[in-house]
Design a protein around this motif. Structure first.
Motif, PDB file in Angstrom:
ATOM      1  N   GLY A  33       0.789  -1.228   0.000  1.00 51.95           N
ATOM      2  CA  GLY A  33       0.000   0.000   0.000  1.00 51.95           C
ATOM      3  C   GLY A  33       0.817   1.270   0.000  1.00 51.95           C
ATOM      4  O   GLY A  33       0.287   2.357   0.282  1.00 51.95           O
ATOM      5  N   THR A  34       2.114   1.172  -0.323  1.00 53.28           N
ATOM      6  CA  THR A  34       2.972   2.358  -0.329  1.00 53.28           C
ATOM      7  C   THR A  34       3.209   2.912  -1.727  1.00 53.28           C
ATOM      8  O   THR A  34       3.927   3.900  -1.887  1.00 53.28           O
ATOM      9  CB  THR A  34       4.335   2.040   0.319  1.00 53.28           C
ATOM     10  N   LEU A  35       2.611   2.282  -2.737  1.00 49.90           N
ATOM     11  CA  LEU A  35       2.755   2.792  -4.097  1.00 49.90           C
ATOM     12  C   LEU A  35       1.914   4.060  -4.235  1.00 49.90           C
ATOM     13  O   LEU A  35       0.726   4.057  -3.898  1.00 49.90           O
ATOM     14  CB  LEU A  35       2.295   1.748  -5.110  1.00 49.90           C
ATOM     15  N   PRO A  36       2.484   5.158  -4.745  1.00 49.24           N
ATOM     16  CA  PRO A  36       1.725   6.403  -4.867  1.00 49.24           C
ATOM     17  C   PRO A  36       0.561   6.263  -5.854  1.00 49.24           C
ATOM     18  O   PRO A  36       0.649   5.524  -6.844  1.00 49.24           O
ATOM     19  CB  PRO A  36       2.755   7.403  -5.393  1.00 49.24           C
ATOM     20  N   THR A  37      -0.506   6.954  -5.584  1.00 50.69           N
ATOM     21  CA  THR A  37      -1.635   7.049  -6.512  1.00 50.69           C
ATOM     22  C   THR A  37      -1.990   8.516  -6.699  1.00 50.69           C
ATOM     23  O   THR A  37      -1.609   9.368  -5.894  1.00 50.69           O
ATOM     24  CB  THR A  37      -2.871   6.289  -6.007  1.00 50.69           C
ATOM     25  N   THR A  38      -2.700   8.796  -7.755  1.00 46.65           N
ATOM     26  CA  THR A  38      -3.195  10.141  -8.017  1.00 46.65           C
ATOM     27  C   THR A  38      -4.619  10.005  -8.538  1.00 46.65           C
ATOM     28  O   THR A  38      -5.033   8.920  -8.942  1.00 46.65           O
ATOM     29  CB  THR A  38      -2.296  10.866  -9.042  1.00 46.65           C
ATOM     30  N   VAL A  39      -5.351  11.106  -8.521  1.00 45.38           N
ATOM     31  CA  VAL A  39      -6.710  11.109  -9.049  1.00 45.38           C
ATOM     32  C   VAL A  39      -6.747  11.993 -10.283  1.00 45.38           C
ATOM     33  O   VAL A  39      -6.400  13.180 -10.221  1.00 45.38           O
ATOM     34  CB  VAL A  39      -7.733  11.606  -8.007  1.00 45.38           C
ATOM     35  N   LEU A  40      -7.119  11.410 -11.410  1.00 44.94           N
ATOM     36  CA  LEU A  40      -7.325  12.176 -12.632  1.00 44.94           C
ATOM     37  C   LEU A  40      -8.784  12.596 -12.675  1.00 44.94           C
ATOM     38  O   LEU A  40      -9.683  11.782 -12.509  1.00 44.94           O
ATOM     39  CB  LEU A  40      -6.962  11.331 -13.855  1.00 44.94           C
ATOM     40  N   GLN A  41      -8.999  13.880 -12.906  1.00 48.89           N
ATOM     41  CA  GLN A  41     -10.340  14.435 -12.809  1.00 48.89           C
ATOM     42  C   GLN A  41     -11.183  14.130 -14.046  1.00 48.89           C
ATOM     43  O   GLN A  41     -10.673  14.062 -15.172  1.00 48.89           O
ATOM     44  CB  GLN A  41     -10.260  15.959 -12.616  1.00 48.89           C
ATOM     45  N   ALA A  42     -12.476  13.941 -13.804  1.00 54.48           N
ATOM     46  CA  ALA A  42     -13.416  13.826 -14.912  1.00 54.48           C
ATOM     47  C   ALA A  42     -13.293  15.051 -15.805  1.00 54.48           C
ATOM     48  O   ALA A  42     -13.064  16.173 -15.321  1.00 54.48           O
ATOM     49  CB  ALA A  42     -14.847  13.714 -14.369  1.00 54.48           C
ATOM     50  N   ASP A  43     -13.409  14.842 -17.104  1.00 60.07           N
ATOM     51  CA  ASP A  43     -13.308  15.881 -18.128  1.00 60.07           C
ATOM     52  C   ASP A  43     -11.874  16.323 -18.410  1.00 60.07           C
ATOM     53  O   ASP A  43     -11.669  17.196 -19.255  1.00 60.07           O
ATOM     54  CB  ASP A  43     -14.165  17.117 -17.795  1.00 60.07           C
ATOM     55  N   SER A  44     -10.861  15.739 -17.715  1.00 61.78           N
ATOM     56  CA  SER A  44      -9.491  16.040 -18.119  1.00 61.78           C
ATOM     57  C   SER A  44      -9.279  15.485 -19.525  1.00 61.78           C
ATOM     58  O   SER A  44      -9.872  14.468 -19.906  1.00 61.78           O
ATOM     59  CB  SER A  44      -8.473  15.456 -17.140  1.00 61.78           C
ATOM     60  N   GLU A  45      -8.452  16.141 -20.310  1.00 62.60           N
ATOM     61  CA  GLU A  45      -8.348  15.845 -21.736  1.00 62.60           C
ATOM     62  C   GLU A  45      -7.101  15.025 -22.070  1.00 62.60           C
ATOM     63  O   GLU A  45      -6.009  15.300 -21.581  1.00 62.60           O
ATOM     64  CB  GLU A  45      -8.355  17.155 -22.537  1.00 62.60           C
ATOM     65  N   TRP A  46      -7.310  14.007 -22.925  1.00 62.99           N
ATOM     66  CA  TRP A  46      -6.255  13.100 -23.324  1.00 62.99           C
ATOM     67  C   TRP A  46      -6.398  12.779 -24.812  1.00 62.99           C
ATOM     68  O   TRP A  46      -7.459  13.004 -25.401  1.00 62.99           O
ATOM     69  CB  TRP A  46      -6.313  11.795 -22.507  1.00 62.99           C
ATOM     70  N   PHE A  47      -5.336  12.248 -25.389  1.00 62.08           N
ATOM     71  CA  PHE A  47      -5.324  11.908 -26.813  1.00 62.08           C
ATOM     72  C   PHE A  47      -5.089  10.414 -26.985  1.00 62.08           C
ATOM     73  O   PHE A  47      -4.325   9.794 -26.240  1.00 62.08           O
ATOM     74  CB  PHE A  47      -4.230  12.686 -27.541  1.00 62.08           C
ATOM     75  N   ARG A  48      -5.735   9.866 -28.015  1.00 62.57           N
ATOM     76  CA  ARG A  48      -5.568   8.445 -28.308  1.00 62.57           C
ATOM     77  C   ARG A  48      -5.389   8.225 -29.801  1.00 62.57           C
ATOM     78  O   ARG A  48      -6.050   8.873 -30.617  1.00 62.57           O
ATOM     79  CB  ARG A  48      -6.796   7.653 -27.835  1.00 62.57           C
ATOM     80  N   ILE A  49      -4.484   7.320 -30.150  1.00 61.58           N
ATOM     81  CA  ILE A  49      -4.352   6.808 -31.506  1.00 61.58           C
ATOM     82  C   ILE A  49      -4.963   5.406 -31.487  1.00 61.58           C
ATOM     83  O   ILE A  49      -4.646   4.594 -30.620  1.00 61.58           O
ATOM     84  CB  ILE A  49      -2.872   6.724 -31.944  1.00 61.58           C
ATOM     85  N   PHE A  50      -5.844   5.122 -32.445  1.00 67.74           N
ATOM     86  CA  PHE A  50      -6.569   3.858 -32.403  1.00 67.74           C
ATOM     87  C   PHE A  50      -6.763   3.297 -33.809  1.00 67.74           C
ATOM     88  O   PHE A  50      -6.681   4.015 -34.808  1.00 67.74           O
ATOM     89  CB  PHE A  50      -7.940   4.062 -31.739  1.00 67.74           C
ATOM     90  N   ASN A  51      -6.998   1.994 -33.862  1.00 69.96           N
ATOM     91  CA  ASN A  51      -7.302   1.332 -35.128  1.00 69.96           C
ATOM     92  C   ASN A  51      -8.767   1.562 -35.458  1.00 69.96           C
ATOM     93  O   ASN A  51      -9.641   1.349 -34.613  1.00 69.96           O
ATOM     94  CB  ASN A  51      -7.003  -0.163 -35.017  1.00 69.96           C
ATOM     95  N   ALA A  52      -9.043   1.976 -36.678  1.00 68.45           N
ATOM     96  CA  ALA A  52     -10.402   2.349 -37.057  1.00 68.45           C
ATOM     97  C   ALA A  52     -11.375   1.171 -37.074  1.00 68.45           C
ATOM     98  O   ALA A  52     -12.583   1.381 -37.181  1.00 68.45           O
ATOM     99  CB  ALA A  52     -10.411   3.031 -38.425  1.00 68.45           C
ATOM    100  N   VAL A  53     -10.880  -0.063 -36.955  1.00 70.05           N
ATOM    101  CA  VAL A  53     -11.816  -1.181 -36.834  1.00 70.05           C
ATOM    102  C   VAL A  53     -12.537  -1.124 -35.489  1.00 70.05           C
ATOM    103  O   VAL A  53     -13.572  -1.760 -35.297  1.00 70.05           O
ATOM    104  CB  VAL A  53     -11.115  -2.554 -36.995  1.00 70.05           C
ATOM    105  N   ASP A  54     -11.990  -0.332 -34.556  1.00 72.22           N
ATOM    106  CA  ASP A  54     -12.614  -0.132 -33.256  1.00 72.22           C
ATOM    107  C   ASP A  54     -13.098   1.308 -33.138  1.00 72.22           C
ATOM    108  O   ASP A  54     -12.696   2.184 -33.890  1.00 72.22           O
ATOM    109  CB  ASP A  54     -11.616  -0.410 -32.120  1.00 72.22           C
ATOM    110  N   ASP A  55     -13.935   1.552 -32.153  1.00 72.98           N
ATOM    111  CA  ASP A  55     -14.336   2.901 -31.808  1.00 72.98           C
ATOM    112  C   ASP A  55     -13.201   3.575 -31.038  1.00 72.98           C
ATOM    113  O   ASP A  55     -12.366   2.894 -30.437  1.00 72.98           O
ATOM    114  CB  ASP A  55     -15.608   2.843 -30.956  1.00 72.98           C
ATOM    115  N   TYR A  56     -13.193   4.906 -31.009  1.00 72.97           N
ATOM    116  CA  TYR A  56     -12.114   5.617 -30.330  1.00 72.97           C
ATOM    117  C   TYR A  56     -12.091   5.339 -28.818  1.00 72.97           C
ATOM    118  O   TYR A  56     -11.083   5.570 -28.153  1.00 72.97           O
ATOM    119  CB  TYR A  56     -12.211   7.127 -30.584  1.00 72.97           C
ATOM    120  N   ALA A  57     -13.208   4.850 -28.266  1.00 71.75           N
ATOM    121  CA  ALA A  57     -13.271   4.565 -26.833  1.00 71.75           C
ATOM    122  C   ALA A  57     -13.346   3.072 -26.546  1.00 71.75           C
ATOM    123  O   ALA A  57     -13.677   2.666 -25.437  1.00 71.75           O
ATOM    124  CB  ALA A  57     -14.475   5.265 -26.214  1.00 71.75           C
TER     125      ALA A  57
END
Length: 245
Positions: A33-57
């Motif tokens: 239980g000593t590994l650090p954690t953080t909280v990423l907030q809802a609506d924070s913005e990120w980028f993804r590269i994805f294969n078009a055979v799948d949806d971006y999410a």
């Protein structure tokens, strides 16, 4: 067990006598239980590269060979789906389509590998607790970048053991954040990279929203995606090779 169409998980170190990855130390930190954690907030913005055979999410169901995936959940034996994102589109490209560009010349990317690939600028659907393996967090644990975040591809099985332990020991953790090795070796600005555990975060249709702008979604070989690919290739001294033409 994971479905038959998925390859078995690969977690065996290729060179145990000289392994650079601090897997035991990080696994102990996760269990204790000593590994650090953080909280990423809802609506924070990120980028993804994805294969078009799948949806971006749509998460990767568990194929490939990445730093923190794929692996099977310790509790169920089922494959944990994953979704990789970066805080910049350049970072997402470096971690995917430009991941295997040699450091020395000739530096080339085949245009064929970009066919059918898309880019998306998305918002997190909810607050997420994330295991923090960024440089500062690693330093607090007495772990160097070379012992995890910038270890070589050869030792991905070892870093996947760390991810598997985090998933098993931190039931609230929905993923891992760290600083990109690809940005580092390409001498680009520091960039955060994120892997989401698909069994710990909302991944149903409509959960992930696109950021509302004209360039938040598209093909890598069209429009804003192609513009960024060309700019990044130029700045890195990379040649885009059309093997058909």
């Amino acid at each position: 067990m994971s479905p038959d169409f998925l390859p078995r998980e690969r977690l065996d170190c290729p060179d145990p006598a000289n392994c650079p990855v601090a897997a035991k130390k990080l696994t102990h930190a996760a269990i204790s239980g000593t590994l650090p954690t953080t909280v990423l907030q809802a609506d924070s913005e990120w980028f993804r590269i994805f294969n078009a055979v799948d949806d971006y999410a749509t998460p990767n169901p568990g194929k490939g060979n990445s730093r923190f995936s794929p692996f099977d959940a310790l509790s169920t034996g089922l494959r944990v789906p994953s979704m990789y994102l970066a805080e910049t589109l350049e970072g997402a490209l470096l971690e995917t389509s430009f991941h295997d560009v040699p450091i020395t010349a000739p530096r080339e990317v085949s245009i064929a590998t970009l066919h059918g690939m898309g880019h998306a600028h998305v918002r997190l659907p909810t607050d997420l607790v994330i295991a923090d393996l960024r440089d500062g967090a690693l330093k607090s644990l007495g772990v160097s970048r070379s012992a995890l975040a910038s270890s070589s591809r050869e030792h991905y099985p070892c870093t996947r053991r760390v991810a598997k332990s985090i998933h098993a020991s931190l039931p609230d953790a929905a993923g891992i954040v760290w600083h990109s090795r690809q940005a580092e070796i390409n001498r680009r600005p520091e960039v955060k990279v994120l892997v989401i555990f698909g069994d710990r975060a909302p991944v149903d249709r409509g959960d992930w929203e696109l950021v509302p702008n004209h360039s938040s979604f598209g093909a890598l070989l069209d429009g804003s995606g192609k513009l960024l690919v060309d700019r990044l290739a130029d700045s890195l001294g990379v040649t885009l090779v059309d093997e058909i033409g």
